[in-house]
Design a protein around this motif. Sequence first.
Motif, short mmCIF file in Angstrom:
data_model
loop_
_atom_site.label_atom_id
_atom_site.label_comp_id
_atom_site.label_asym_id
_atom_site.label_seq_id
_atom_site.Cartn_x
_atom_site.Cartn_y
_atom_site.Cartn_z
N CYS A 1 1.00 -1.26 -0.05
CA CYS A 1 0.13 0.09 0.07
C CYS A 1 0.82 1.29 0.06
O CYS A 1 2.02 1.43 0.77
CB CYS A 1 -0.76 0.03 1.36
SG CYS A 1 -1.84 1.25 1.40
N CYS B 1 -3.80 6.36 5.23
CA CYS B 1 -3.48 5.26 6.08
C CYS B 1 -1.94 5.65 6.23
O CYS B 1 -1.21 6.56 5.77
CB CYS B 1 -3.69 3.83 5.75
SG CYS B 1 -2.47 3.57 4.16
N GLY C 1 0.37 3.46 5.41
CA GLY C 1 1.08 2.65 4.32
C GLY C 1 1.72 1.54 4.96
O GLY C 1 1.26 1.02 5.99
N HIS D 1 0.70 -1.15 8.21
CA HIS D 1 0.01 -2.52 8.03
C HIS D 1 0.45 -3.42 7.03
O HIS D 1 1.36 -2.96 6.10
CB HIS D 1 -1.54 -1.96 7.85
CG HIS D 1 -1.43 -1.42 6.30
ND1 HIS D 1 -1.67 -2.08 5.10
CD2 HIS D 1 -1.83 -0.17 5.86
CE1 HIS D 1 -1.88 -1.26 3.99
NE2 HIS D 1 -1.90 0.06 4.58
N CYS E 1 -5.19 -0.68 0.90
CA CYS E 1 -6.01 -0.79 2.24
C CYS E 1 -7.30 0.07 2.05
O CYS E 1 -7.31 0.90 1.58
CB CYS E 1 -5.12 -0.43 3.50
SG CYS E 1 -4.86 1.23 3.68
ZN LIG Z 1 -2.90 1.61 3.58
#
Ligand SMILES: [Zn+2]
Length: 277
Positions: free
Chosen positions: A80, A103, A105, A109, A147
């Motif tokens: 991601c 997010c 990145g 996650h 994500c």
């Molecule tokens: Zn992400």
Amino acid sequence: MKKSILYFSIFILFLGCSGLEESEKEKIRKMNATGEYIYRSSDDTFFSIDPPKRHIRENYPWEESFIGNQVRITKEFFRCMGSSQNPPLKKEVSGQPAYTFDCGGMLQHSLPLMNGKEFTYPVLIDLLNYVQERTGKKVIITCGHRCPTHNTYSDRSRFNQTSKHMIAAEVDFYVKGLEWSPERVVEILLEYYANHPKWSEDPKYVNFQRYERETNVSMLPWYNKEVFIKVFKKDEGRDLENAHRFPYVSIQVKWDRDAEEAVTYSWSKAFNGYLRY
Ligand SMILES: [Zn+2]
């Protein structure tokens, strides 16, 4: 001085005597020696040796990570691309400002998990490496796994709400040096199946059809049993990752060849299928 001459003379005498003794022994050995012929066929062997076979040298570990001059694509390329450095997006909802955050990145996650391991559908990796192998050019992945948080941040269009990017079953890319020839890239993707040792005999994989229902692209997509391929022209499908000026190709996985089941988006797979750190 006289003493040293005496010792030297005794030493020479000793050497001379032992030499005589050796030559006498040799004479006796030759007198008593007998000989006999050794008879054998030209093909007699103590053990047989297989004729040499030509072997292709196995790659060294560092050579495995390259295809020609290009770095081999692995699941690592699909991580991601969200970033906590991205500013929140502001939108008015019922007169009130609402913010969408990105997010963190890959630092926060994992990729989606399959049987407890990070995962991307292998066919996507195979197809992209095939393109690199056939063209000798570098595949630029603009979007692999996204994500749900980054998916919303990146593209809030209707078509994207159930994107297979969220379950690592979709990839967007273009080919450096073939940026303006996405249809040529599609031809190579179709060729992958025509040349595949396992699928080349299976019409469900080799025979691609064009998808004529509504989509978010103007060029009719291609599909077989396993994948669905779209070409986004330079003014289509622009999102955070595809903010570049080139057309690009998108491949979605429709069928899991290992599990032998359809690959579909589900909220549970998208939101619960990966680890958060
Ligand atoms: Zn992400």
